[in-house]
Design a protein around this motif. Structure first.
Motif, PDB file in Angstrom:
ATOM      1  N   UNK A 163       0.840  -1.185   0.000  1.00  0.00           N
ATOM      2  CA  UNK A 163       0.000   0.000   0.000  1.00  0.00           C
ATOM      3  C   UNK A 163       0.878   1.238   0.000  1.00  0.00           C
ATOM      4  N   UNK A 164       0.300   2.330  -0.450  1.00  0.00           N
ATOM      5  CA  UNK A 164       0.955   3.634  -0.420  1.00  0.00           C
ATOM      6  C   UNK A 164      -0.088   4.644   0.035  1.00  0.00           C
ATOM      7  N   UNK A 165       0.321   5.545   0.923  1.00  0.00           N
ATOM      8  CA  UNK A 165      -0.588   6.569   1.435  1.00  0.00           C
ATOM      9  C   UNK A 165       0.144   7.908   1.462  1.00  0.00           C
ATOM     10  N   UNK A 166      -0.291   8.808   0.602  1.00  0.00           N
ATOM     11  CA  UNK A 166       0.280  10.155   0.596  1.00  0.00           C
ATOM     12  C   UNK A 166      -0.425  11.008   1.642  1.00  0.00           C
ATOM     13  N   UNK A 167       0.294  11.929   2.222  1.00  0.00           N
ATOM     14  CA  UNK A 167      -0.254  12.763   3.297  1.00  0.00           C
ATOM     15  C   UNK A 167      -1.460  13.576   2.838  1.00  0.00           C
ATOM     16  N   UNK A 168      -1.540  13.895   1.557  1.00  0.00           N
ATOM     17  CA  UNK A 168      -2.656  14.710   1.072  1.00  0.00           C
ATOM     18  C   UNK A 168      -3.759  13.891   0.406  1.00  0.00           C
ATOM     19  N   UNK A 169      -3.739  12.564   0.569  1.00  0.00           N
ATOM     20  CA  UNK A 169      -4.809  11.716   0.048  1.00  0.00           C
ATOM     21  C   UNK A 169      -5.859  11.498   1.126  1.00  0.00           C
ATOM     22  N   UNK A 170      -7.082  11.248   0.709  1.00  0.00           N
ATOM     23  CA  UNK A 170      -8.168  10.983   1.641  1.00  0.00           C
ATOM     24  C   UNK A 170      -8.030   9.591   2.253  1.00  0.00           C
ATOM     25  N   UNK A 171      -7.562   8.624   1.460  1.00  0.00           N
ATOM     26  CA  UNK A 171      -7.354   7.267   1.957  1.00  0.00           C
ATOM     27  C   UNK A 171      -6.184   6.642   1.204  1.00  0.00           C
ATOM     28  N   UNK A 172      -5.566   5.615   1.778  1.00  0.00           N
ATOM     29  CA  UNK A 172      -4.431   4.977   1.104  1.00  0.00           C
ATOM     30  C   UNK A 172      -4.866   4.154  -0.101  1.00  0.00           C
ATOM     31  N   UNK A 173      -3.941   3.953  -1.016  1.00  0.00           N
ATOM     32  CA  UNK A 173      -4.179   3.035  -2.134  1.00  0.00           C
ATOM     33  C   UNK A 173      -3.818   1.643  -1.629  1.00  0.00           C
ATOM     34  N   UNK A 174      -4.834   0.809  -1.467  1.00  0.00           N
ATOM     35  CA  UNK A 174      -4.590  -0.547  -0.964  1.00  0.00           C
ATOM     36  C   UNK A 174      -5.042  -1.612  -1.954  1.00  0.00           C
ATOM     37  N   UNK A 175      -6.038  -1.311  -2.766  1.00  0.00           N
ATOM     38  CA  UNK A 175      -6.475  -2.275  -3.772  1.00  0.00           C
ATOM     39  C   UNK A 175      -5.405  -2.374  -4.840  1.00  0.00           C
ATOM     40  N   UNK A 176      -5.192  -3.567  -5.325  1.00  0.00           N
ATOM     41  CA  UNK A 176      -4.089  -3.810  -6.256  1.00  0.00           C
ATOM     42  C   UNK A 176      -4.088  -2.843  -7.445  1.00  0.00           C
ATOM     43  N   UNK A 177      -5.243  -2.602  -8.059  1.00  0.00           N
ATOM     44  CA  UNK A 177      -5.277  -1.723  -9.228  1.00  0.00           C
ATOM     45  C   UNK A 177      -4.965  -0.278  -8.843  1.00  0.00           C
ATOM     46  N   UNK A 178      -5.452   0.183  -7.692  1.00  0.00           N
ATOM     47  CA  UNK A 178      -5.142   1.542  -7.229  1.00  0.00           C
ATOM     48  C   UNK A 178      -3.648   1.707  -6.991  1.00  0.00           C
ATOM     49  N   UNK A 179      -3.029   0.709  -6.392  1.00  0.00           N
ATOM     50  CA  UNK A 179      -1.589   0.764  -6.136  1.00  0.00           C
ATOM     51  C   UNK A 179      -0.838   0.794  -7.459  1.00  0.00           C
TER      52      UNK A 179
END
Length: 77
Positions: A37-53
């Motif tokens: 997963x990757x979570x940027x400080x300015x994102x609402x939620x982390x990218x955890x689903x494989x396609x989002x990542x």
């Protein structure tokens, strides 16, 4: 960035440089089932689903480690 390069990154806080320009502070880790997963400080939620990542990783130009995280010795019992 290639997905295999992203998967090889150690857990930690990073400065992420985007192909479109600019940068973000992000944390990178592993989900309970071994996914990344990757979570940027300015994102609402982390990218955890494989396609989002995968979509996020394709947009990364490079990363610079700010602070490593020793997830195997994080003090949680």
């Amino acid at each position: 960035m290639r997905m295999r390069d992203f998967k090889a990154l150690p857990h930690g806080a990073y400065r992420v440089y985007w192909k479109s320009g600019g940068s973000s502070i992000a944390t990178i880790g592993t989900t309970w089932d071994g996914g990344r997963w990757i979570a940027c400080a300015n994102w609402i939620s982390p990218a955890t689903w494989e396609q989002d990542v995968k979509n996020a990783v394709r947009s990364i130009s490079s990363v610079s480690l700010i602070e490593p995280v020793d997830y195997k010795n994080d003090g949680v019992k």
